[in-house]
Scaffold this motif. Structure first.
Motif, PDB file in Angstrom:
ATOM      1  N   UNK A 114       0.820  -1.208   0.000  1.00  0.00           N
ATOM      2  CA  UNK A 114       0.000   0.000   0.000  1.00  0.00           C
ATOM      3  C   UNK A 114       0.858   1.265   0.000  1.00  0.00           C
ATOM      4  N   UNK A 115       2.082   1.168   0.512  1.00  0.00           N
ATOM      5  CA  UNK A 115       2.988   2.320   0.556  1.00  0.00           C
ATOM      6  C   UNK A 115       4.188   2.163  -0.381  1.00  0.00           C
ATOM      7  N   UNK A 116       4.276   1.028  -1.074  1.00  0.00           N
ATOM      8  CA  UNK A 116       5.422   0.729  -1.938  1.00  0.00           C
ATOM      9  C   UNK A 116       6.739   0.866  -1.185  1.00  0.00           C
ATOM     10  N   UNK A 117       6.804   0.191  -0.044  1.00  0.00           N
ATOM     11  CA  UNK A 117       8.010   0.214   0.773  1.00  0.00           C
ATOM     12  C   UNK A 117       8.434  -1.215   1.093  1.00  0.00           C
ATOM     13  N   UNK A 118       9.743  -1.364   1.294  1.00  0.00           N
ATOM     14  CA  UNK A 118      10.300  -2.671   1.628  1.00  0.00           C
ATOM     15  C   UNK A 118      11.345  -2.504   2.720  1.00  0.00           C
ATOM     16  N   UNK A 119      11.447  -3.504   3.552  1.00  0.00           N
ATOM     17  CA  UNK A 119      12.456  -3.574   4.592  1.00  0.00           C
ATOM     18  C   UNK A 119      13.089  -4.955   4.474  1.00  0.00           C
ATOM     19  N   UNK A 120      14.413  -5.006   4.477  1.00  0.00           N
ATOM     20  CA  UNK A 120      15.133  -6.280   4.402  1.00  0.00           C
ATOM     21  C   UNK A 120      15.678  -6.570   5.804  1.00  0.00           C
ATOM     22  N   UNK A 121      14.887  -7.259   6.618  1.00  0.00           N
ATOM     23  CA  UNK A 121      15.270  -7.399   8.028  1.00  0.00           C
ATOM     24  C   UNK A 121      16.525  -8.231   8.236  1.00  0.00           C
ATOM     25  N   UNK A 122      16.923  -9.078   7.300  1.00  0.00           N
ATOM     26  CA  UNK A 122      18.166  -9.837   7.439  1.00  0.00           C
ATOM     27  C   UNK A 122      19.384  -9.024   7.001  1.00  0.00           C
ATOM     28  N   UNK A 123      19.140  -7.867   6.386  1.00  0.00           N
ATOM     29  CA  UNK A 123      20.229  -6.968   5.971  1.00  0.00           C
ATOM     30  C   UNK A 123      20.352  -5.814   6.961  1.00  0.00           C
ATOM     31  N   UNK A 124      19.259  -5.092   7.172  1.00  0.00           N
ATOM     32  CA  UNK A 124      19.210  -3.998   8.142  1.00  0.00           C
ATOM     33  C   UNK A 124      17.763  -3.835   8.590  1.00  0.00           C
ATOM     34  N   UNK A 125      17.430  -4.290   9.795  1.00  0.00           N
ATOM     35  CA  UNK A 125      16.040  -4.276  10.249  1.00  0.00           C
ATOM     36  C   UNK A 125      15.483  -2.890  10.577  1.00  0.00           C
ATOM     37  N   UNK A 126      16.294  -1.857  10.389  1.00  0.00           N
ATOM     38  CA  UNK A 126      15.807  -0.496  10.614  1.00  0.00           C
ATOM     39  C   UNK A 126      15.605   0.277   9.312  1.00  0.00           C
ATOM     40  N   UNK A 127      16.132  -0.213   8.208  1.00  0.00           N
ATOM     41  CA  UNK A 127      16.133   0.535   6.946  1.00  0.00           C
ATOM     42  C   UNK A 127      14.886   0.249   6.104  1.00  0.00           C
ATOM     43  N   UNK A 128      14.072   1.273   5.900  1.00  0.00           N
ATOM     44  CA  UNK A 128      12.866   1.174   5.072  1.00  0.00           C
ATOM     45  C   UNK A 128      13.159   1.878   3.747  1.00  0.00           C
ATOM     46  N   UNK A 129      12.952   1.167   2.650  1.00  0.00           N
ATOM     47  CA  UNK A 129      13.278   1.675   1.322  1.00  0.00           C
ATOM     48  C   UNK A 129      12.003   1.836   0.505  1.00  0.00           C
ATOM     49  N   UNK A 130      11.886   2.957  -0.177  1.00  0.00           N
ATOM     50  CA  UNK A 130      10.770   3.160  -1.110  1.00  0.00           C
ATOM     51  C   UNK A 130      11.062   2.392  -2.386  1.00  0.00           C
ATOM     52  N   UNK A 131      10.066   1.664  -2.859  1.00  0.00           N
ATOM     53  CA  UNK A 131      10.200   0.926  -4.111  1.00  0.00           C
ATOM     54  C   UNK A 131       9.711   1.777  -5.268  1.00  0.00           C
ATOM     55  N   UNK A 132      10.436   1.713  -6.350  1.00  0.00           N
ATOM     56  CA  UNK A 132       9.970   2.351  -7.575  1.00  0.00           C
ATOM     57  C   UNK A 132       8.841   1.495  -8.138  1.00  0.00           C
ATOM     58  N   UNK A 133       7.902   2.144  -8.802  1.00  0.00           N
ATOM     59  CA  UNK A 133       6.775   1.421  -9.378  1.00  0.00           C
ATOM     60  C   UNK A 133       6.800   1.586 -10.892  1.00  0.00           C
ATOM     61  N   UNK A 134       6.717   0.472 -11.606  1.00  0.00           N
ATOM     62  CA  UNK A 134       6.646   0.516 -13.065  1.00  0.00           C
ATOM     63  C   UNK A 134       5.288   1.051 -13.491  1.00  0.00           C
ATOM     64  N   UNK A 135       5.194   1.481 -14.722  1.00  0.00           N
ATOM     65  CA  UNK A 135       3.936   2.039 -15.233  1.00  0.00           C
ATOM     66  C   UNK A 135       2.790   1.032 -15.173  1.00  0.00           C
ATOM     67  N   UNK A 136       3.116  -0.263 -15.167  1.00  0.00           N
ATOM     68  CA  UNK A 136       2.072  -1.289 -15.076  1.00  0.00           C
ATOM     69  C   UNK A 136       1.745  -1.669 -13.633  1.00  0.00           C
ATOM     70  N   UNK A 137       2.396  -1.020 -12.652  1.00  0.00           N
ATOM     71  CA  UNK A 137       2.106  -1.260 -11.248  1.00  0.00           C
ATOM     72  C   UNK A 137       3.059  -2.195 -10.538  1.00  0.00           C
TER      73      UNK A 137
END
Length: 164
Positions: A114-137
């Motif tokens: 819903x927010x296009x965000x991802x967190x990789x808890x095995x890499x850094x459990x505090x880092x929230x990254x915004x995902x880019x969205x393709x034109x098709x979603x």
């Protein structure tokens, strides 16, 4: 909001598509060659190890099958560390890397679609990254860049969805 124009553009930029239905990570020769080129520009080497003997066959939802021509271990930047992503390579032109559930689980990925965000808890459990969205979603991951680029830091490390 972060939309890109075409599949070819995404491939050239080294972006993979998050595919929650994929059981293994799969990409075309074109996509792997683009990633190798980006890695040579950014790191002075392609960061790809090819295994020509690992050639699985995949079955798709339309009952079609595809034999892979090889598999590769691809170096991926993870916030100052280098990880390895196993990609099975096929010869259908102009297809991006489809990032599998298996790969996402290894990263400990928690995705908020819903927010296009991802967190990789095995890499850094505090880092929230915004995902880019393709034109098709589709949500895109920058396999040719750092997966933690632009991260916003949480106050507390993420553990699981049940934590308050």
């Amino acid at each position: 909001e972060g939309n890109t124009s075409s599949l070819a553009h995404n491939i050239m930029q080294g972006k993979g598509i998050i595919d929650c239905g994929a059981t293994s990570t799969l990409g075309s020769v074109d996509a792997i060659e683009s990633l190798m080129k980006l890695n040579r520009q950014n790191h002075g080497r392609d960061r790809v190890v090819v295994d020509p003997n690992q050639r699985p066959t995949f079955k798709f939802g339309n009952n079609g099958t595809r034999d892979c021509i090889s598999s590769v271990d691809l170096g991926v930047d993870l916030g100052g560390k280098v990880g390895k992503l196993k990609v099975h390579v096929h010869d259908v032109p102009n297809q991006p890397v489809l990032i599998s559930v298996k790969a996402l689980k290894k990263l400990g990925a928690v995705i908020d679609f819903s927010r296009n965000e991802i967190l990789y808890k095995h890499v850094d459990p505090k880092a929230v990254v915004s995902l880019e969205t393709a034109s098709n979603g589709h949500c895109l991951m920058p396999l040719g860049g750092d997966l933690l680029a632009g991260a916003v830091m949480r106050k507390q490390p993420f553990s699981n969805l049940a934590d308050e």
